[in-house]
Write a protein that holds these residues in place. Structure first.
Motif, PDB file in Angstrom:
ATOM      1  N   UNK A 129       0.831  -1.205   0.000  1.00 18.57           N
ATOM      2  CA  UNK A 129       0.000   0.000   0.000  1.00 18.57           C
ATOM      3  C   UNK A 129       0.865   1.255   0.000  1.00 18.57           C
ATOM      4  N   UNK A 130       1.907   1.221   0.810  1.00 21.93           N
ATOM      5  CA  UNK A 130       2.829   2.353   0.860  1.00 21.93           C
ATOM      6  C   UNK A 130       3.405   2.627  -0.534  1.00 21.93           C
ATOM      7  N   UNK A 131       3.913   1.598  -1.153  1.00 26.31           N
ATOM      8  CA  UNK A 131       4.497   1.759  -2.473  1.00 26.31           C
ATOM      9  C   UNK A 131       3.444   2.189  -3.492  1.00 26.31           C
ATOM     10  N   UNK A 132       2.234   1.655  -3.363  1.00 30.33           N
ATOM     11  CA  UNK A 132       1.152   2.025  -4.266  1.00 30.33           C
ATOM     12  C   UNK A 132       0.901   3.528  -4.222  1.00 30.33           C
ATOM     13  N   UNK A 133       0.810   4.079  -3.018  1.00 34.24           N
ATOM     14  CA  UNK A 133       0.530   5.500  -2.895  1.00 34.24           C
ATOM     15  C   UNK A 133       1.711   6.358  -3.358  1.00 34.24           C
ATOM     16  N   UNK A 134       2.929   5.887  -3.120  1.00 36.34           N
ATOM     17  CA  UNK A 134       4.104   6.634  -3.578  1.00 36.34           C
ATOM     18  C   UNK A 134       4.153   6.674  -5.102  1.00 36.34           C
ATOM     19  N   UNK A 169       5.318  15.370  -9.345  1.00 39.04           N
ATOM     20  CA  UNK A 169       5.120  13.998  -8.904  1.00 39.04           C
ATOM     21  C   UNK A 169       5.938  13.655  -7.678  1.00 39.04           C
ATOM     22  N   UNK A 170       7.186  14.097  -7.657  1.00 37.59           N
ATOM     23  CA  UNK A 170       8.065  13.817  -6.516  1.00 37.59           C
ATOM     24  C   UNK A 170       7.570  14.532  -5.264  1.00 37.59           C
ATOM     25  N   UNK A 171       7.141  15.780  -5.425  1.00 34.28           N
ATOM     26  CA  UNK A 171       6.631  16.545  -4.277  1.00 34.28           C
ATOM     27  C   UNK A 171       5.379  15.879  -3.706  1.00 34.28           C
ATOM     28  N   UNK A 172       4.465  15.465  -4.570  1.00 35.02           N
ATOM     29  CA  UNK A 172       3.235  14.823  -4.084  1.00 35.02           C
ATOM     30  C   UNK A 172       3.558  13.507  -3.384  1.00 35.02           C
ATOM     31  N   UNK A 173       4.505  12.751  -3.923  1.00 38.62           N
ATOM     32  CA  UNK A 173       4.911  11.491  -3.289  1.00 38.62           C
ATOM     33  C   UNK A 173       5.562  11.747  -1.941  1.00 38.62           C
ATOM     34  N   UNK A 174       6.330  12.826  -1.842  1.00 36.79           N
ATOM     35  CA  UNK A 174       6.982  13.174  -0.579  1.00 36.79           C
ATOM     36  C   UNK A 174       5.955  13.568   0.480  1.00 36.79           C
ATOM     37  N   UNK A 175       4.859  14.167   0.046  1.00 38.70           N
ATOM     38  CA  UNK A 175       3.818  14.589   0.981  1.00 38.70           C
ATOM     39  C   UNK A 175       2.966  13.417   1.453  1.00 38.70           C
ATOM     40  N   UNK A 176       2.596  12.538   0.531  1.00 40.26           N
ATOM     41  CA  UNK A 176       1.680  11.448   0.861  1.00 40.26           C
ATOM     42  C   UNK A 176       2.383  10.173   1.313  1.00 40.26           C
ATOM     43  N   UNK A 177       3.586   9.929   0.797  1.00 34.26           N
ATOM     44  CA  UNK A 177       4.304   8.700   1.103  1.00 34.26           C
ATOM     45  C   UNK A 177       4.448   8.401   2.588  1.00 34.26           C
ATOM     46  N   UNK A 178       4.976   9.332   3.378  1.00 31.31           N
ATOM     47  CA  UNK A 178       5.168   9.053   4.807  1.00 31.31           C
ATOM     48  C   UNK A 178       3.879   8.752   5.562  1.00 31.31           C
ATOM     49  N   UNK A 180       1.530   6.820   4.642  1.00 31.10           N
ATOM     50  CA  UNK A 180       1.157   5.409   4.458  1.00 31.10           C
ATOM     51  C   UNK A 180       2.322   4.460   4.718  1.00 31.10           C
ATOM     52  N   UNK A 181       3.395   4.977   5.317  1.00 27.96           N
ATOM     53  CA  UNK A 181       4.592   4.167   5.546  1.00 27.96           C
ATOM     54  C   UNK A 181       4.349   3.089   6.599  1.00 27.96           C
ATOM     55  N   UNK A 182       5.132   2.035   6.526  1.00 28.62           N
ATOM     56  CA  UNK A 182       5.054   0.975   7.532  1.00 28.62           C
ATOM     57  C   UNK A 182       5.649   1.473   8.838  1.00 28.62           C
TER      58      UNK A 182
END
Length: 252
Positions: A129-134, A169-178, A180-182
């Motif tokens: 899930x984490x990777x999916x959202x990233x 894309x990188x900025x959005x991933x940086x915002x949402x990724x953490x 959903x992190x394990x």
């Protein structure tokens, strides 16, 4: 922005269907169902890769299928591709008449699907899930920011990609990724992993674009309306899975 969303409605609908299927797989959350789910994508991806690499030898499916079956029982699935390559090299040396390009679909995409299975084995469905959202954040951010504000070409391999889109894309991933992190990783660690995985997913998409340009095709397949083939939809994950597995093993 409304016009952008309307023009990509088929793409969005297909993505929502895939998302719903993944929710069901996650709810069941068993090795067998996850293995079956990833395996279905892997087989179609192998078929598409064979077309891109212009490989006609059906033994690729035998190597991939046997490797995938063994992967269900083996604790470190990603290593099994080395065994498949050893068997292939041995067979090549013995018969001397095998198409050498057979090893290409075993590297792409089989290695990446084995890495996805390993991620599930070691860290559970949460890491997927984490990777999916990233990856999705990097993809969505790059697509819509690029379409709305993109002016600077990113590279010649993919003319439609822009530097502004990649940055979005990188900025959005940086915002949402953490978010959903394990568990068990610091915020800084999740941020770094999310950013690096996002970058790797962008280059995964770029590599797929390169392969399609070399093969002179628009899409890797047509099984997914609005997206093309399985490799068109999973290209970001195919690089991201390997990078995430390496990073998590280094940090946790």
């Amino acid at each position: 922005m409304y016009e952008l969303i309307s023009s990509s409605s088929t793409r969005i609908k297909t993505a929502l269907v895939l998302f719903a299927v993944f929710i069901v797989v996650s709810y069941i959350d068993t090795l067998f169902v996850t293995w079956l789910f990833l395996g279905a994508f892997m087989i179609v991806g192998i078929d598409e890769a064979m077309n891109l690499f212009k490989v006609k030898d059906a033994s690729v499916f035998q190597y991939a299928a046997i490797t995938w079956i063994v992967a269900y029982f083996y604790p470190n699935p990603e290593i099994l591709v080395l065994v498949a390559l050893v068997i292939f090299a041995s067979n090549l040396a013995y018969k001397r008449e095998i198409d050498k390009k057979i090893f290409l679909p075993l590297l792409y995409p089989l290695v990446s699907f084995l890495a996805l299975l390993t991620l599930y084995n070691e860290y559970g469905i949460e890491v997927l899930w984490w990777m999916l959202f990233v990856v999705a954040s990097a993809d969505v951010g790059a697509y819509y920011v690029g379409r709305a504000f993109g002016k600077t070409k990113f590279c010649v391999t993919s003319p439609n990609k822009t530097l502004e889109g990649v940055a979005g894309g990188i900025v959005l991933a940086a915002l949402l990724g953490p978010i959903f992190a394990v568990e068990g990783i610091t915020y800084l660690g999740t941020l770094v992993i999310s950013v690096v995985v996002a970058v790797s997913s962008i280059f995964g998409d770029l590599f797929e674009s390169y392969l399609k340009r070399e093969a002179d095709v628009k899409d890797s397949g047509n099984i997914l309306p609005g997206h093309g083939g399985v490799l068109d939809r999973t290209d970001g994950f195919l690089f991201a899975s390997i990078v995430m597995l390496v990073l998590l093993r280094a940090i946790i």
